[in-house]
Scaffold this active site. Structure first.
Site, mmCIF file in Angstrom:
data_model
loop_
_atom_site.group_PDB
_atom_site.id
_atom_site.type_symbol
_atom_site.label_atom_id
_atom_site.label_comp_id
_atom_site.label_asym_id
_atom_site.label_seq_id
_atom_site.Cartn_x
_atom_site.Cartn_y
_atom_site.Cartn_z
ATOM 1 N N SER A 281 1.011 -1.370 0.342
ATOM 2 C CA SER A 281 -0.389 0.085 -0.538
ATOM 3 C C SER A 281 0.470 1.386 -0.087
ATOM 4 O O SER A 281 2.030 1.518 0.461
ATOM 5 C CB SER A 281 -0.906 0.138 1.004
ATOM 6 O OG SER A 281 -1.502 1.034 1.449
ATOM 7 N N TYR B 182 -2.391 -1.740 10.687
ATOM 8 C CA TYR B 182 -2.306 -1.489 8.940
ATOM 9 C C TYR B 182 -0.624 -1.160 8.453
ATOM 10 O O TYR B 182 0.016 -1.774 7.583
ATOM 11 C CB TYR B 182 -3.494 -0.926 8.617
ATOM 12 C CG TYR B 182 -3.433 -1.111 7.036
ATOM 13 C CD1 TYR B 182 -3.954 -2.250 6.987
ATOM 14 C CD2 TYR B 182 -3.107 -0.881 5.932
ATOM 15 C CE1 TYR B 182 -4.492 -2.231 5.263
ATOM 16 C CE2 TYR B 182 -3.392 -0.319 4.700
ATOM 17 C CZ TYR B 182 -3.950 -1.396 3.748
ATOM 18 O OH TYR B 182 -4.395 -1.569 2.730
HETATM 19 P P1 NAD Z 1 -11.524 -6.480 -0.294
HETATM 20 O O1 NAD Z 1 -12.177 -6.873 0.336
HETATM 21 O O2 NAD Z 1 -11.806 -6.741 -1.744
HETATM 22 O O3 NAD Z 1 -10.144 -7.523 -0.198
HETATM 23 C C1 NAD Z 1 -9.426 -7.452 1.046
HETATM 24 C C2 NAD Z 1 -9.993 -9.374 0.592
HETATM 25 O O4 NAD Z 1 -8.874 -9.661 1.619
HETATM 26 C C3 NAD Z 1 -11.638 -9.956 1.342
HETATM 27 O O5 NAD Z 1 -11.478 -9.746 0.248
HETATM 28 C C4 NAD Z 1 -10.692 -11.456 2.033
HETATM 29 O O6 NAD Z 1 -11.359 -12.379 0.746
HETATM 30 C C5 NAD Z 1 -9.110 -11.610 2.344
HETATM 31 N N1 NAD Z 1 -9.638 -11.733 3.680
HETATM 32 C C6 NAD Z 1 -9.099 -10.392 4.735
HETATM 33 N N2 NAD Z 1 -9.233 -11.472 6.517
HETATM 34 C C7 NAD Z 1 -9.085 -12.642 5.497
HETATM 35 C C8 NAD Z 1 -8.868 -14.012 6.426
HETATM 36 N N3 NAD Z 1 -8.112 -14.059 8.422
HETATM 37 N N4 NAD Z 1 -8.224 -15.161 5.807
HETATM 38 C C9 NAD Z 1 -8.560 -14.707 4.280
HETATM 39 N N5 NAD Z 1 -9.054 -13.742 3.837
HETATM 40 C C10 NAD Z 1 -8.630 -12.649 4.343
HETATM 41 O O7 NAD Z 1 -10.733 -4.928 -0.866
HETATM 42 P P2 NAD Z 1 -9.382 -4.183 -1.345
HETATM 43 O O8 NAD Z 1 -9.022 -3.316 -0.654
HETATM 44 O O9 NAD Z 1 -9.695 -5.010 -3.149
HETATM 45 O O10 NAD Z 1 -8.071 -5.335 -0.476
HETATM 46 C C11 NAD Z 1 -6.754 -5.951 -1.329
HETATM 47 C C12 NAD Z 1 -5.857 -5.879 -0.851
HETATM 48 O O11 NAD Z 1 -5.541 -3.919 -1.649
HETATM 49 C C13 NAD Z 1 -5.660 -5.504 0.386
HETATM 50 O O12 NAD Z 1 -4.224 -5.869 0.254
HETATM 51 C C14 NAD Z 1 -5.141 -3.639 0.852
HETATM 52 O O13 NAD Z 1 -4.542 -3.787 1.721
HETATM 53 C C15 NAD Z 1 -4.924 -3.701 -0.434
HETATM 54 N N6 NAD Z 1 -5.186 -1.682 -0.292
HETATM 55 C C16 NAD Z 1 -6.207 -1.309 -0.739
HETATM 56 C C17 NAD Z 1 -7.037 0.038 -0.657
HETATM 57 C C18 NAD Z 1 -8.303 0.190 -1.049
HETATM 58 O O14 NAD Z 1 -7.745 1.293 -0.954
HETATM 59 N N7 NAD Z 1 -8.727 -0.473 -1.505
HETATM 60 C C19 NAD Z 1 -5.508 0.053 -0.586
HETATM 61 C C20 NAD Z 1 -4.054 -0.185 -0.339
HETATM 62 C C21 NAD Z 1 -3.756 -1.048 -0.176
#
Ligand code: NAD
Ligand code: MG
Length: 291
Positions: free
Chosen positions: A184, A197
């Site tokens: 991130s 986080y």
């Molecule tokens: P999202 O909620 O769609 O994806 C996160 C996924 O993590 C969930 O769908 C879930 O299946 C999985 N997860 C969480 N806890 C779990 C567990 N205990 N066991 C199994 N699976 C688990 O959201 P996203 O934004 O697509 O997130 C994907 C990645 O992107 C993450 O690593 C997040 O940190 C990163 N990210 C997101 C953003 C943002 O603004 N959305 C910004 C920077 C980084």
């Protein structure tokens, strides 16, 4: 769709729409764009097998759709509560003519993490691409509010599981394989409200750089993507209402990115075209000033 990047997608203000973690994509408004109607494959991952954690929704779903359209079979890890989202991702993977393997369960368990790799290899006979993308996040305004259990959950899901799954996967990965981790912008520019986080996302960046040097001897490339604000279920489950409403305004682009805008870099880092690219951190963040 316009080619002006500022106007391609919805801008804040958004409606506040809290969901309990882990949340469902289908309940979001506006709906995220996963590239269902736009992503065109060209055989960049033909014959490969990918395991994607958090592949049910958000960035992981866009990556699953793009990988399938590039010719990969896709195993998807997610939590039981997200089976509706996972089914939808699987439908798109099959629609692309590829097989989807659904693997529900909690990756903070070492046993479950190992089983993801075992089940993928049992079903498809190989593993070429690992996308460590699942994560947990909770916003807190002071250190007092962060319980030890919540701190531990951040590390268990975001970085410990990445180690468990990677350790289980590497023995199956042949030269030419690739690992893509989701870090991130918080790895470089930690937001105080995301203290736990951001610490895990820094750890992921560092893990990526160390692992890339270690695995180069086996011909396995390792890179990380550093997303900025992206419109996914993560936002409506992990952030306060004010942050949801103004989400994306912190980026010079003045809007959040969509999962579809992340998928191409995950494809590139996984493909043989990126053969000299390892140990890199790739921001996709609408111009946020981080380096
Ligand atoms: P999202 O909620 O769609 O994806 C996160 C996924 O993590 C969930 O769908 C879930 O299946 C999985 N997860 C969480 N806890 C779990 C567990 N205990 N066991 C199994 N699976 C688990 O959201 P996203 O934004 O697509 O997130 C994907 C990645 O992107 C993450 O690593 C997040 O940190 C990163 N990210 C997101 C953003 C943002 O603004 N959305 C910004 C920077 C980084
Ligand atoms: Mg999800």
């Amino acid at each position: 769709m316009t080619t002006d990047p500022r106007d391609r997608y919805p801008k804040p203000p958004f409606e506040a729409q809290s969901q309990a973690f882990p949340g469902l994509s289908a309940r979001m408004h506006p709906q995220p764009d996963y590239g269902e109607r736009s992503y065109r494959g060209s055989g960049k991952l033909a014959g490969k097998v990918a395991l994607i954690t958090g592949g049910d929704s958000g960035i992981g779903r866009a990556v699953a759709i793009a990988y399938a359209r590039e010719g990969a079979q896709v195993a998807i890890s997610y939590l039981e509560a997200e089976s509706d989202d996972a089914d939808e991702t699987a439908r798109w993977v099959r629609d692309a003519g590829q097989e989807a393997l659904l693997l529900p369960g909690d990756i903070s368990s070492v046993e479950h993490s190992r089983s993801l790799v075992r089940d993928t290899v049992e079903r498809f006979g190989r593993l070429d691409l690992l996308v460590n993308n699942a994560a947990f996040q909770k916003t807190r305004s002071s250190i007092d509010e962060i319980t030890e259990a919540e701190w531990d959950q951040h590390f268990a899901v975001n970085i410990n599981a990445m180690f468990y799954i990677t350790k289980a996967a590497v023995p199956h990965m042949k030269p030419g394989s690739a690992i893509v981790n989701t870090s991130s912008v918080n790895a470089k520019h930690p937001m105080p409200s995301l203290l736990a986080y951001s610490a895990t996302k820094g750890a992921i960046a560092n893990f990526t750089l160390g692992l890339a040097q270690m695995l180069v001897e086996q011909g396995i490339r390792v890179n990380a993507v550093l997303p900025g604000p992206i419109w996914t279920p993560f936002i409506v489950t992990g952030m306060g209402e004010d942050s949801q409403k103004s989400f994306g305004s912190q980026a010079p682009m003045a809007r959040p990115g969509q999962p579809a805008e992340l998928a191409p870099i995950y494809v590139h880092l996984a493909s043989d075209e990126a053969s000299y690219t390892t140990g890199g951190l790739y921001p996709v963040h609408g111009g946020m000033p981080i380096y």
